[in-house]
Design a protein around this motif. Sequence first.
Motif, short mmCIF file in Angstrom:
data_model
loop_
_atom_site.label_atom_id
_atom_site.label_comp_id
_atom_site.label_asym_id
_atom_site.label_seq_id
_atom_site.Cartn_x
_atom_site.Cartn_y
_atom_site.Cartn_z
N TYR A 153 0.83 -1.20 0.00
CA TYR A 153 0.00 0.00 0.00
C TYR A 153 0.87 1.26 0.00
O TYR A 153 2.07 1.23 0.25
N ARG A 154 0.20 2.37 -0.23
CA ARG A 154 0.85 3.67 -0.16
C ARG A 154 -0.18 4.70 0.28
O ARG A 154 -1.26 4.80 -0.30
N LYS A 157 1.41 11.38 1.42
CA LYS A 157 2.40 11.81 2.41
C LYS A 157 1.78 12.54 3.59
O LYS A 157 2.16 12.33 4.74
N GLU A 160 0.38 9.99 6.20
CA GLU A 160 1.17 8.89 6.71
C GLU A 160 1.22 8.84 8.24
O GLU A 160 1.17 7.77 8.84
N LYS A 200 9.99 1.62 3.24
CA LYS A 200 9.32 2.27 2.12
C LYS A 200 10.26 2.29 0.92
O LYS A 200 11.45 2.56 1.07
N GLY A 204 7.36 5.21 -2.46
CA GLY A 204 6.47 5.34 -1.31
C GLY A 204 5.69 4.10 -0.95
O GLY A 204 4.88 4.12 -0.01
N TRP A 205 5.91 2.98 -1.66
CA TRP A 205 5.16 1.76 -1.37
C TRP A 205 5.69 1.06 -0.13
O TRP A 205 6.91 1.01 0.09
N LYS A 206 4.78 0.53 0.67
CA LYS A 206 5.14 -0.23 1.87
C LYS A 206 4.38 -1.54 1.89
O LYS A 206 3.33 -1.68 1.24
#
Length: 269
Positions: A153-154, A157, A160, A200, A204-206
Motif C-alpha cells: 500500500y501507499r 504523504k 502517513e 518504504k 512510497g510503497w510499503k
Amino acid sequence: KPSAPSSSKQNLFVVMGVADRLARNSATSAAALRRYLAIKKNAASIRMDFDYMIKDTVPPLTLFDFGRDEDVSDFENKEWREGNDSDIGGMSNANIEVISEKDTRFLRWKGVLSNNVPANTRAVRSGYCAIQSPIFPFGGADLNEWDAIRIKYRLEKSNEESRRCVVNLKVQSFFPDDLYSGYFPQKTIKTHPLKPGPEKDADGWKDVILPFEKFMLSSRGRMKEVQMSLDSVKLEHMGFTMADGIDGDFQLDIANIEAICLGDDQDLW
C-alpha cells in the motif's frame, strides 16, 4: 402535455431493465466462479509443491493484484463496491479508480472524511468511507495454510503520520454480521535484529503484515465483548474502512493483497 408511454413501450422498458440486470448478474456470477476456480487452483498448486519436511513456511497466495488483467476487469465490472456516509445524508465521500504509474498498476481510493452530522438527515453519526472487494463464492477462499495478510500500500504523504485504516475480513460464519478487523499503518512494529521491518521504497510503497490472530471480532460496527480467535479462515470477501475521526482528505493506494505464512515469526508483528 406529453402523452404517457403505451403499455407496449412500458413492457419493453421492463424487459430491457430485466435483461440488463440479468446480464450484469451473469457477468458477476461468471467472474465470481472464475475467482473461485483460480484461488482454489493456486492454493492447491502451492500445497502440492510445498515440502513440509524441508521448508518452514508456505509460499504466499495472491488474493488481489491490480497488475493482473482479471482483477482490473473485476473493478471495471463494479465488483469493488463503495459505501460512504453521504449515502445516508452525511458529508463524507470517496471514489476508487485503477491507475497505472511507472511499472505499477494499482487501486486508488481517494476522498474526504467529515464527522459533521447535517440536520434533517437519516444520519445519526458520520465520518466513514468504505470499500469492499469482490466475493469468493461457495464458502470462500480456504486460507487455513496461511496465518496473515500482507498488503502492498501507499498513503498520501500528508496522511502517513495521522491516518489509520481498518481492514475487514468477512469469513464463513454462522453469524452473517460478524467481521474481523485489523488496523494499519501500525504505530509500532517489533523487529528481529536479523530481520528488519519493511521499508518504504523509492515510490512510497510499503508492505503491512496483519496476522490473523491479531484481528478483532466485531458485529454491526461494534467490538464483541466475547472475542473468538480467527483460527479457521475461509475468506468470503474483505474491505477497507476509513473512520479514524479525522476530518479532511485521504488517499490510499493498494497494489496487491496476499495471504502469507509467518510461521515462527508471527510474534514479531
